[in-house]
Design an enzyme around this catalytic site. Structure first.
Site, PDB file in Angstrom:
ATOM      1  N   GLU A 181       6.081  -6.505   7.182  1.00 19.73           N
ATOM      2  CA  GLU A 181       5.560  -5.534   8.152  1.00 19.73           C
ATOM      3  C   GLU A 181       6.440  -5.323   9.380  1.00 19.73           C
ATOM      4  O   GLU A 181       6.674  -4.186   9.793  1.00 19.73           O
ATOM      5  CB  GLU A 181       4.150  -5.945   8.593  1.00 19.73           C
ATOM      6  CG  GLU A 181       3.074  -5.692   7.552  1.00 19.73           C
ATOM      7  CD  GLU A 181       2.948  -6.840   6.562  1.00 19.73           C
ATOM      8  OE1 GLU A 181       2.034  -6.813   5.733  1.00 19.73           O
ATOM      9  OE2 GLU A 181       3.775  -7.765   6.614  1.00 19.73           O
TER      10      GLU A 181
ATOM     11  N   GLY B 120       3.086  -5.403   2.219  1.00 20.64           N
ATOM     12  CA  GLY B 120       3.145  -3.951   2.149  1.00 20.64           C
ATOM     13  C   GLY B 120       3.561  -3.270   3.419  1.00 20.64           C
ATOM     14  O   GLY B 120       4.393  -2.394   3.408  1.00 20.64           O
TER      15      GLY B 120
ATOM     16  N   GLY C 142       0.815  -1.208   0.000  1.00 19.93           N
ATOM     17  CA  GLY C 142       0.000   0.000   0.000  1.00 19.93           C
ATOM     18  C   GLY C 142       0.847   1.255   0.000  1.00 19.93           C
ATOM     19  O   GLY C 142       2.071   1.208  -0.082  1.00 19.93           O
TER      20      GLY C 142
ATOM     21  N   ASP D 266      -1.542  -7.429   8.338  1.00 20.97           N
ATOM     22  CA  ASP D 266      -2.960  -7.100   8.431  1.00 20.97           C
ATOM     23  C   ASP D 266      -3.660  -7.579   7.171  1.00 20.97           C
ATOM     24  O   ASP D 266      -3.247  -8.566   6.578  1.00 20.97           O
ATOM     25  CB  ASP D 266      -3.144  -5.597   8.687  1.00 20.97           C
ATOM     26  CG  ASP D 266      -2.679  -4.732   7.529  1.00 20.97           C
ATOM     27  OD1 ASP D 266      -1.772  -5.162   6.792  1.00 20.97           O
ATOM     28  OD2 ASP D 266      -3.205  -3.615   7.363  1.00 20.97           O
TER      29      ASP D 266
END
Length: 528
Positions: A311, A282, A233, A319
């Site tokens: 992460e 991401g 992201g 997530d």
């Protein structure tokens, strides 16, 4: 080996030997009123060259000569088909007086190449060889923050430095109906199709329309460009919200994003996600690659696929439903991936449960064509091929033993006593990550394993993500890895994390709830 091969390499060494005067920099006085101008040239540090079989002397000498002359240490990974000539060249350098450790030769196949591409200590990579391999090396090196100059297809330059990548297209997502196939193309190739909030909103709206459109039988999701499906992201936007905002923008992004992945998992028609190239979790909650593909009904991974969950390396937690997927992986493989922030290829992704079948990248176009006339499962299986043995299989025993631990510290102790070099390396990797992120990640996985649905896991991830955004470690991790790129995060705390503090990330709170409605148990994956 021909005399010409040696002679042309020697010519470069002779040039490099006399090039030191070109590297001294410049100094100009009086460039302006009270202004002097000077430049300094400094070595990068450790750099690497990956060379082909057909010129075993010339091309290694081309790579190492200028690198050494510029003051760098050099790692040569020659072709495994003719390693003896480069080894002899290295011996001659030592005999000539080059200090030990300045020039290094590493033999091996793709595993050695990947080690070079993923090692943060190596700052630049040069390559000469076939175009597909040049493309892979350039993409992977760039994704890991390295300078890369790769030459493929004889004398034609395959790629330029990252700085000259074309301007990004205006439309971030493309939607196309090809007969009964609805095609979603993530269209930010410069950013390896990293998801933005606008992209999430557009995809949700189109999937909602296609769900009730009788002319659409199947949906396919692909990424534009040749670097990957999705590199996570928009981490920079989340970083700015964490450091300068109030967290509202991130919360709104995650709200829509998490709902999108639940909608993909429960979509009433087949969704075929093509995991080709880079597919990253991401970090910072922008887990686009894993989120948008791993919840699809048909998850197709190619030999180029590299699925990663980075992460904890930036002070965050997995997530976008990843805790649900990883907590149900066999033999604690999901816990291993989450705590090491590792990346895996096709066979391992299938073993872990992030992918279903392997299809060669050259057959992706054939797959999209077949989906216009065939059932999704039939089209996928028509082109599916054996991905080979999963490398994680050989490590299952020590992975399961170590990562079945109740704490991160206990897992590290078990890794140290496992008696395997790979286990020791995993321990070293984990120790470098954020202690807070590690502890919260482990607790997230253990709790997710006891939940009843993907939606419940997304609810939990939403409250944890919002609290992680407010920690010092998230901002520091993104700064070190993405903003300043010094790769030297200063975690706070740097050691053990209080159990009560970890529990606080999971506490219910009116302003930290996704409140996603669970209509039924998590969907069973369609048989392929």
């Amino acid at each position: 080996m021909t005399k010409g091969d040696i002679q042309r390499g020697v010519e470069v060494i002779e040039f490099a030997a006399g090039a030191s005067h070109l590297l001294k920099g410049e100094y100009s006085t009086g460039a302006g009123t009270g202004i002097d101008v000077y430049s300094m040239r400094q070595p990068l540090g450790v750099v690497a060259g990956i060379t082909p079989f057909n010129f075993p002397a010339m091309i290694p000498l081309w790579k190492m000569g200028p690198a050494l002359a510029a003051g760098n240490s050099f790692i040569l990974k020659p072709s495994e088909r003719d390693p003896s000539v480069p080894l002899r060249i290295a011996e001659l350098f030592l005999e000539a007086g080059l200090p030990a450790g300045v020039l290094n030769v590493v033999n091996g196949d793709k595993e050695a190449v990947d080690a070079i591409l993923h090692d943060d200590r190596i700052k630049a990579v040069g390559f000469v060889g076939s175009t597909p391999i040049a493309q892979y090396i350039h993409e992977t090196a760039a994704a890991n923050g390295k300078r890369a100059r790769c030459f493929g297809g004889a004398k034609h330059r395959m790629s330029a430095p990252v700085e000259s990548v074309p301007v990004e297209p205006q439309e971030q997502v493309l939607f196309e109906q090809c007969g009964p196939l609805g095609l979603v193309t993530l269209n930010r190739p410069r950013a390896i199709n990293a998801l933005t909030h606008r992209m999430v909103q557009l995809i949700r709206a189109e999937l909602d329309r296609w769900a009730s459109d009788d002319s659409i039988d199947t949906v396919a999701i692909i990424g534009a460009g040749d670097r990957g499906l999705c590199a996570g992201g928009d981490i920079v936007s989340l970083y700015e919200d964490a450091t300068s905002g109030d967290g509202t923008a991130a919360a709104q992004f995650w709200f829509d994003e998490y709902h999108l992945y639940a909608e993909i998992a429960r979509f009433p028609k087949p969704i075929v996600a093509v995991q080709d190239g880079i597919v990253l979790g991401g970090g910072g909650g922008g887990g686009g690659g894993i989120g948008i593909s791993a919840h699809a009904s048909h998850r197709v991974v190619t030999e180029r696929g590299r699925l990663g969950l980075p992460e904890v390396g930036i002070g965050f937690v997995p997530d976008v439903g990843a805790t649900w997927l990883l907590s149900h992986a066999p033999a604690q493989l999901g816990t291993f991936l989450a705590l090491t922030a590792g990346s895996i290829g096709a066979a391992d992704a299938i073993e872990v449960g992030l992918s279903d079948v392997h299809i060669r990248s050259e057959n992706v176009t054939k797959l999209l064509t077949a989906l216009r006339t065939m059932d999704a499962g039939e089209a996928v299986m028509l082109l599916a091929e054996d991905p080979g043995e999963a490398s994680l299989c050989a490590a299952r025993s020590w992975i399961e033993s170590a990562f079945d631990a109740d704490s991160v510290n206990e897992a590290i102790v078990r890794l140290r006593t496992a008696g395997a070099a790979e286990a020791d390396a995993a321990a070293d990797t984990i120790i470098a990550k954020s202690p807070t992120a590690l502890a919260v990640t482990l607790e997230s996985l253990r709790r997710a394993a006891r939940l009843s649905s993907l939606e419940d896991a997304l609810d939990q991830e939403y409250r944890v993500s919002r609290r992680m955004l407010a920690t010092l470690d998230f901002a520091e991790g993104v700064r070190a890895q993405v903003i300043d790129k010094d790769r030297n995060p200063r975690w706070n705390p740097a050691g053990d994390v209080d159990a009560a503090a970890v529990s606080g990330f999971f506490a219910l709170s009116d302003d930290h709830e996704l409140a996603m409605t669970t209509n039924s148990a998590s969907p069973q994956r369609r048989p392929l």
